[in-house]
Scaffold this motif. Structure first.
Motif, mmCIF file in Angstrom:
data_model
loop_
_atom_site.group_PDB
_atom_site.id
_atom_site.type_symbol
_atom_site.label_atom_id
_atom_site.label_comp_id
_atom_site.label_asym_id
_atom_site.label_seq_id
_atom_site.Cartn_x
_atom_site.Cartn_y
_atom_site.Cartn_z
ATOM 1 N N ASP A 194 53.691 -29.503 -0.890
ATOM 2 C CA ASP A 194 55.133 -29.648 -1.109
ATOM 3 C C ASP A 194 55.620 -28.505 -1.984
ATOM 4 O O ASP A 194 55.526 -28.527 -3.211
ATOM 5 C CB ASP A 194 55.438 -30.991 -1.775
ATOM 6 N N LYS A 195 56.139 -27.484 -1.336
ATOM 7 C CA LYS A 195 56.555 -26.271 -2.030
ATOM 8 C C LYS A 195 57.730 -26.529 -2.980
ATOM 9 O O LYS A 195 57.892 -25.846 -3.996
ATOM 10 C CB LYS A 195 56.902 -25.200 -1.000
ATOM 11 N N HIS A 196 58.550 -27.514 -2.653
ATOM 12 C CA HIS A 196 59.717 -27.822 -3.488
ATOM 13 C C HIS A 196 59.278 -28.384 -4.840
ATOM 14 O O HIS A 196 59.904 -28.106 -5.863
ATOM 15 C CB HIS A 196 60.634 -28.799 -2.751
ATOM 16 N N VAL A 197 58.200 -29.161 -4.848
ATOM 17 C CA VAL A 197 57.657 -29.669 -6.108
ATOM 18 C C VAL A 197 57.104 -28.519 -6.943
ATOM 19 O O VAL A 197 57.274 -28.482 -8.167
ATOM 20 C CB VAL A 197 56.562 -30.729 -5.837
ATOM 21 N N PHE A 198 56.459 -27.553 -6.288
ATOM 22 C CA PHE A 198 55.954 -26.373 -6.996
ATOM 23 C C PHE A 198 57.096 -25.655 -7.708
ATOM 24 O O PHE A 198 56.974 -25.253 -8.863
ATOM 25 C CB PHE A 198 55.285 -25.407 -6.008
ATOM 26 N N VAL A 199 58.210 -25.472 -6.996
ATOM 27 C CA VAL A 199 59.355 -24.762 -7.579
ATOM 28 C C VAL A 199 59.850 -25.475 -8.841
ATOM 29 O O VAL A 199 60.099 -24.848 -9.874
ATOM 30 C CB VAL A 199 60.495 -24.644 -6.544
ATOM 31 N N GLU A 200 59.968 -26.799 -8.775
ATOM 32 C CA GLU A 200 60.527 -27.550 -9.898
ATOM 33 C C GLU A 200 59.551 -27.678 -11.063
ATOM 34 O O GLU A 200 59.927 -27.491 -12.218
ATOM 35 C CB GLU A 200 60.963 -28.942 -9.421
ATOM 36 N N TYR B 26 60.315 -24.398 -12.960
ATOM 37 C CA TYR B 26 61.525 -25.007 -13.524
ATOM 38 C C TYR B 26 62.778 -24.655 -12.728
ATOM 39 O O TYR B 26 63.867 -24.497 -13.276
ATOM 40 C CB TYR B 26 61.706 -24.578 -14.986
ATOM 41 N N GLY B 27 62.597 -24.478 -11.417
ATOM 42 C CA GLY B 27 63.726 -24.151 -10.556
ATOM 43 C C GLY B 27 63.983 -22.669 -10.395
ATOM 44 O O GLY B 27 64.816 -22.273 -9.568
ATOM 45 N N ASP B 28 63.286 -21.817 -11.158
ATOM 46 C CA ASP B 28 63.486 -20.365 -11.067
ATOM 47 C C ASP B 28 62.616 -19.768 -9.960
ATOM 48 O O ASP B 28 61.786 -18.879 -10.185
ATOM 49 C CB ASP B 28 63.139 -19.694 -12.396
ATOM 50 N N ALA B 29 62.772 -20.283 -8.743
ATOM 51 C CA ALA B 29 62.016 -19.790 -7.597
ATOM 52 C C ALA B 29 62.694 -20.286 -6.330
ATOM 53 O O ALA B 29 63.571 -21.155 -6.381
ATOM 54 C CB ALA B 29 60.561 -20.252 -7.651
ATOM 55 N N VAL B 30 62.284 -19.730 -5.188
ATOM 56 C CA VAL B 30 62.858 -20.102 -3.904
ATOM 57 C C VAL B 30 61.733 -20.401 -2.927
ATOM 58 O O VAL B 30 60.793 -19.607 -2.792
ATOM 59 C CB VAL B 30 63.735 -18.957 -3.336
ATOM 60 N N VAL B 31 61.796 -21.555 -2.247
ATOM 61 C CA VAL B 31 60.838 -21.834 -1.185
ATOM 62 C C VAL B 31 61.069 -20.823 -0.069
ATOM 63 O O VAL B 31 62.200 -20.612 0.369
ATOM 64 C CB VAL B 31 61.018 -23.269 -0.643
ATOM 65 N N GLY B 32 60.004 -20.171 0.354
ATOM 66 C CA GLY B 32 60.161 -19.151 1.384
ATOM 67 C C GLY B 32 58.877 -18.917 2.145
ATOM 68 O O GLY B 32 57.821 -19.477 1.823
ATOM 69 N N LEU C 73 48.196 -16.270 4.457
ATOM 70 C CA LEU C 73 48.402 -16.874 3.142
ATOM 71 C C LEU C 73 49.143 -18.188 3.371
ATOM 72 O O LEU C 73 49.846 -18.345 4.371
ATOM 73 C CB LEU C 73 49.240 -15.977 2.226
ATOM 74 N N ILE C 74 48.973 -19.125 2.464
ATOM 75 C CA ILE C 74 49.692 -20.398 2.550
ATOM 76 C C ILE C 74 50.768 -20.366 1.472
ATOM 77 O O ILE C 74 50.466 -20.445 0.275
ATOM 78 C CB ILE C 74 48.731 -21.580 2.366
ATOM 79 N N PRO C 75 52.033 -20.192 1.871
ATOM 80 C CA PRO C 75 53.091 -19.938 0.893
ATOM 81 C C PRO C 75 53.292 -21.073 -0.100
ATOM 82 O O PRO C 75 53.167 -22.251 0.225
ATOM 83 C CB PRO C 75 54.339 -19.766 1.777
ATOM 84 N N ASN C 76 53.595 -20.698 -1.354
ATOM 85 C CA ASN C 76 54.107 -21.631 -2.361
ATOM 86 C C ASN C 76 55.604 -21.405 -2.546
ATOM 87 O O ASN C 76 56.405 -22.271 -2.251
ATOM 88 C CB ASN C 76 53.390 -21.461 -3.689
#
Length: 426
Positions: free
Chosen positions: A208-214, A218-224, A389-392
């Motif tokens: 779950d890449k969205h959980v990684f971002v948060e 702390y939200g300073d990232a973009v799922v991509g 690669l498996i994206p985060n």
């Protein structure tokens, strides 16, 4: 430029440029050149005189000047390279600050270069960079004024923490650049079962890449995915976020992941090791990976390694999956695709696909943006399917700039460190 000197007093000439860049183009025996892919289109590099460098390309290249200007293309003094073979022990540059001392695990210090080619620069007498691994100690050092700047990879505070510090002292600046590093899991294609696309696809569906971002950024990232988010070359971001593996995982996605593992011969899952750097965000990603993959029956053991041992592990190929981050000083496919997907590039997982190699060359030489975009979409489709690669996520970088710092501008993960124009107010 004429009159530029290295820190040991020797002049910097075209011969130094040719020798330095040629080490990436045609590495000598025993020298690792992980970014040789940058120079795949270079035919030869010559020095017709002491102040001219001529680079001849095999074919036109849309952004060769951008690639040539990347900060990885450091210019070393040829005499030192000839004598020592590398620069691991001798630090001789030509920049605004001269190396003084490295205390392992503690600090790196440099002093003003009085012979710098820009008159009256730099302003500072010197720079001390402190190695502080504990996040709380790092923040305490900044808040107390012992440290004036936390930037790039050194800055991992949350927006809430930064807001508190700015409330305490409104003169503290927060600077930010978005999407400059692609964070991912690197599967080792030389080890089973990671050579099986179905296993990689199963992991991608379950993470779950969205959980990684948060939780990590702390939200300073973009799922991509594999193309710079928001750039002109890849799938529109809103389309990507609808795909399985990039949207929030659903029950159907997890069921499909378990089905893929069963088809690959692992109906009950399997156990493997994740190698991670000891940096806080890397460790958090390793822990989250372990936690999330339990849902599809995969048992993860975490192996945390100091940087020297971690990169030695990557180079030797002695890993199952590694937590990795790919820095991108500019959002240019010639740079970030060459880094990790070309045969023989950094590519720690040893992914190799001739179609991707060929398409990379075609897009690099394509001068028409619309045709180049079509070629890059073909590359993207292959990578989204094969998952080298498996994206985060794509990580943003920020800087906390202390109240007495003037003229500092954060430009990216690998740029903006010359500090020649920075000064301190009283």
């Amino acid at each position: 430029r004429k009159g530029v000197k290295f820190h040991d007093g020797t002049p910097l000439t075209a011969a130094d440029v040719v020798e330095s860049l040629s080490r990436g183009l045609r590495p000598r025996s025993g020298i690792l050149a992980p970014r040789a892919g940058f120079y795949i289109n270079v035919d030869k590099i010559e020095a017709p005189d002491d102040f001219t460098v001529r680079i001849t390309l095999k074919a036109p290249q849309a952004n060769f000047m951008g690639v040539a200007a990347l900060p990885f293309g450091v210019i070393y003094p040829k005499p030192v390279l000839d004598k020592k073979g590398d620069m691991k022990k001798d630090v001789v540059g030509s920049g605004p600050f001269k190396f003084v001392e490295y205390v392992r695990g503690v600090s790196i210090k440099a002093v003003r270069n009085p012979d710098y080619f820009i008159k009256d620069r730099p302003y500072l007498d010197g720079i001390a960079r402190y190695i502080i691994k504990d996040e709380a100690a790092k923040v305490a050092a900044f808040r107390s004024g012992q440290v004036d700047l936390m930037a790039g990879m050194q800055q991992n505070t949350s927006p809430a923490e930064r807001a508190v510090m700015q409330k305490e002292n409104p003169k503290i600046q927060v600077q930010k650049v978005t999407g400059s590093t692609f964070q991912a899991l690197t599967p080792n294609f030389t080890r089973k079962p990671w050579d099986d696309k179905r296993v990689r696809q199963a992991v991608n569906l379950a993470v779950d890449k969205h959980v990684f971002v948060e939780l990590v950024q702390y939200g300073d990232a973009v799922v991509g995915g594999f193309m710079f988010p928001g750039g002109p070359w890849g799938m529109p971001h809103e389309e990507l976020l609808k795909l399985p593996g990039y949207r929030k995982p659903t029950a159907d996605d997890l069921a499909q992941a378990r089905k893929l593992l069963a088809e690959a011969g692992f109906p009950k899952g399997f156990k493997f090791t994740v190698a991670s750097r000891s940096l806080a965000d890397y460790v958090k990603r390793a822990v989250l990976t372990k936690d999330q993959l339990k849902a599809i029956g995969l048992e993860v053991e975490i192996d945390i390694r100091e940087d020297a041992r971690f990169y030695s592990t990557l180079g030797s190929g002695e890993f199952d999956i590694a937590i990795y981050g790919l820095g991108t000083p500019l959002p240019e496919p010639d740079q970030y695709l060459a880094d990790s997907y070309l045969t023989g590039s950094i590519n720690w997982g040893k992914y190799s696909n001739k179609t991707v190699d060929d398409l990379y060359v075609q897009q690099s030489r394509e001068m028409d943006p619309a045709r180049r975009q079509k070629l890059l979409r073909q590359v993207e489709d292959i990578l989204l399917d094969e998952l080298p690669l498996i994206p985060n996520y794509w990580k943003a970088y920020s800087a906390l700039v202390g109240p007495r710092v003037r003229n500092y501008v954060l430009t990216g993960i690998y740029t903006g460190y010359k500090m020649e124009d920075v000064w301190l107010a009283r």
